[in-house]
Enzyme design. Structure first.
Site, PDB file in Angstrom:
ATOM      1  N   CYS A  49       0.811  -1.218   0.000  1.00 52.07           N
ATOM      2  CA  CYS A  49       0.000   0.000   0.000  1.00 52.07           C
ATOM      3  C   CYS A  49       0.847   1.272   0.000  1.00 52.07           C
ATOM      4  CB  CYS A  49      -0.928   0.001   1.212  1.00 52.07           C
ATOM      5  SG  CYS A  49      -0.121  -0.432   2.764  1.00 52.07           S
ATOM      6  N   HIS A  55      -3.199   6.572   4.307  1.00 51.61           N
ATOM      7  CA  HIS A  55      -1.761   6.669   4.578  1.00 51.61           C
ATOM      8  C   HIS A  55      -1.259   8.035   4.105  1.00 51.61           C
ATOM      9  CE1 HIS A  55      -1.553   2.597   5.712  1.00 51.61           C
ATOM     10  NE2 HIS A  55      -0.893   2.059   4.722  1.00 51.61           N
TER      11      HIS A  55
END
Lengths: 350, 350
Positions: free
Chosen positions: B130, B253
């Site tokens: 990710c 994130h």
């Protein structure tokens, strides 16, 4: 110093001021009297110093009559106006705001790093920015051993640096989020920066803005780290860059610090330096998952260093994870430590 | 493709699997059938696809009979065992675990960056980590324009990457903290890393450990970012270093990315690149306090880029703040997007 110093705390009711009183309770500095000063609004409130109840007084120029050391942490405007009044009356000022930090006449001091600069003080000593101080403590032993060519830091900063009301805002937002309040309805009136136009929720978020924006797209907080590093280390040639980010932590600043040294060094040597340097606790054992954590730093005066690694591709490149209680070493403790150092060096009365 | 593909989702009940179903509801890919697979424990549970109720089936090798595309997100061990079974039965596998990522026979793909690599697939395509994906989306337009010499990234990663149970753990810890539970009594059984020995609270904390520790003091998450960047950009000469940190954010994130380009470039040129590049939303206006935020990224497929600044001291040095929903572009959406791209390039059946 017959029987001790008379010390004033300006901004005694704030997040940092409260911690300054705590640090004065723990200091080795001989103290005759503590005077707590704040705005008119807070005057009359009470606080405790070593079990004794003290009434907070309104800050006026005359507050500094007979004061030896004045610790300021009530905002840049208050320091600008009242620090000269304190100096005029014979006090030494340790100022925790950014107002005097870049003044070439004012020493900017982290005692572990550059206490010699205190010798040149003319009444005012500046306490560096919280995020700068802990980085200086960690990097100075490395700089002394191998020189320092560049620093790139990304910070993970706690809200307590923005004051007690910012802590409350984060806690209220967090509770609202847990209660299912939609993100758009989370109340934000202070963060990321009380003095700026827009406010955003920090709960379950990361805000890449601390203080207002300034030149070249950098925030003032980022410029503070860049400029203060060069001033404290007395080396304008060190390349410094910073990205300052607020995260949902109450207290304890964390920093991901990348450095390049001038001369070769090993990770083992850096660990040795961290183990013996003043004010540092080495917490670095990947095999035992030991590394510094913001939550563990709260209430401690030291700077915690771990995750020390060589850069994979770059000679003399190293990464460190540096954590400290931003209200203590980043503010109140460093200020009181400056006062202790002035005393040790016989520089309180000049 | 007469009437559409038969698609299997392996790990359909997990944090990523759930999002994969959502992304399949939104995809332009022609779909004939969706089959949801999970462990025996979850078999029999129900889930909804486009209003239709589907029963989750137990994963066995035969599950892949007549499947065209299998999306895996149930852990490396499951991928290792079952991806070859799916390929043997004629399916193309898009694997979201780290198991096959560094296999030289397996393309590691971010469609905006290196979809040409899909042409060499032998049945399995790996979805990158990710935190790598969003960084690749942001950096590839810059690399194409001016080359890329080095990358230093510090991440601010959400817990959802550690699964639905990690989100619950963070929420429970956070509530306990707000209720006044002392730090030492906060319950931690999963974070920072379910498979490791010690567990620490993440509430109001920052944990510089994602995945377990590996060589040279780097965590696997950090090695993933280093190695996957070089593989995706097909350039082992790019210097990459990473410090991966978990912060108390549920999803989204954030990354503080420092780069050095090979050739000169301006901030204005980088902004232009970000505005026109696929999959990127430029959010960069300091005068209006506009910058990417984790909370705002949730549910969106794009990568958000802002805080673009030239390094103060270093030519060709730039800083960026890169944010994306780690469950979508970082996992489920990138996987489905790979499937869409395989379809566009006529590479599903080879």
């Amino acid at each position: 110093m017959e029987s001790g110093y008379r010390i004033a705390v300006v901004g005694a009711t704030g997040a940092v001021g409260t911690k300054m009183i705590e640090m004065l309770e723990q200091t080795v500095l001989p103290i005759k009297e503590v005077k707590l000063l704040a705005s008119k609004r807070s005057a009359g409130k009470k606080a405790t110093f070593k079990g004794e109840e003290l009434v907070i007084e309104e800050l006026v120029p005359e507050s500094f009559e007979n004061i030896d050391i004045a610790l300021f942490s009530a905002g840049g405007g208050i320091s600008k106006q009242f620090a000269p009044e304190a100096v005029k009356r014979g006090a030494v000022v340790v100022d925790n705001t950014s107002h005097f930090r870049m003044d070439p006449e004012v020493p900017l001091v982290v005692p572990e790093v550059n206490k010699e600069a205190l010798k040149k003080h003319k009444g005012i000593i500046a306490n560096p920015n919280c995020s700068t101080i802990q980085m200086m403590v960690a990097l100075e032993p490395i700089r002394q051993k191998a020189g320092l060519d560049r620093v790139i830091v990304s910070t993970y900063q706690a809200v307590s640096g923005a004051g007690a009301s910012a802590i409350r805002e984060l806690e209220e937002q967090t509770q609202a989020y847990l209660n299912g309040t939609p993100v758009e309805e989370l109340k934000a009136e202070i963060l990321p920066c009380g003095g700026d136009k827009k406010h955003y929720p920090l709960a379950f978020n990361a805000l890449p803005q601390i203080d207002v924006f300034a030149e070249e797209g950098y925030t003032y907080e980022e410029w503070k780290m860049i400029r203060e590093t060069k001033k404290i280390m007395e080396d304008d040639a060190i390349k410094v860059s910073a990205t300052c980010v607020r995260i949902p932590v109450a207290s304890g600043h964390s920093e991901s610090v990348y450095i390049e040294t001038k001369n070769a060094l090993t990770v083992a040597e850096i660990r040795d330096l961290m183990e013996t340097a003043p004010g540092i606790v080495l917490e670095d054992d990947p095999s035992q998952q030991i590394y510094p954590q913001a939550l563990n730093s709260i209430g401690k005066k030291e700077t915690f260093v771990g995750r020390i690694r060589k850069d994979v591709d770059v000679d003399n490149g190293f990464h460190l994870w540096v954590v400290s209680d931003n209200l203590l070493k980043g503010a109140a403790w460093n200020s009181v430590q400056i006062a202790e150092t002035l005393h040790e060096m016989d520089l309180v009365r000049v």
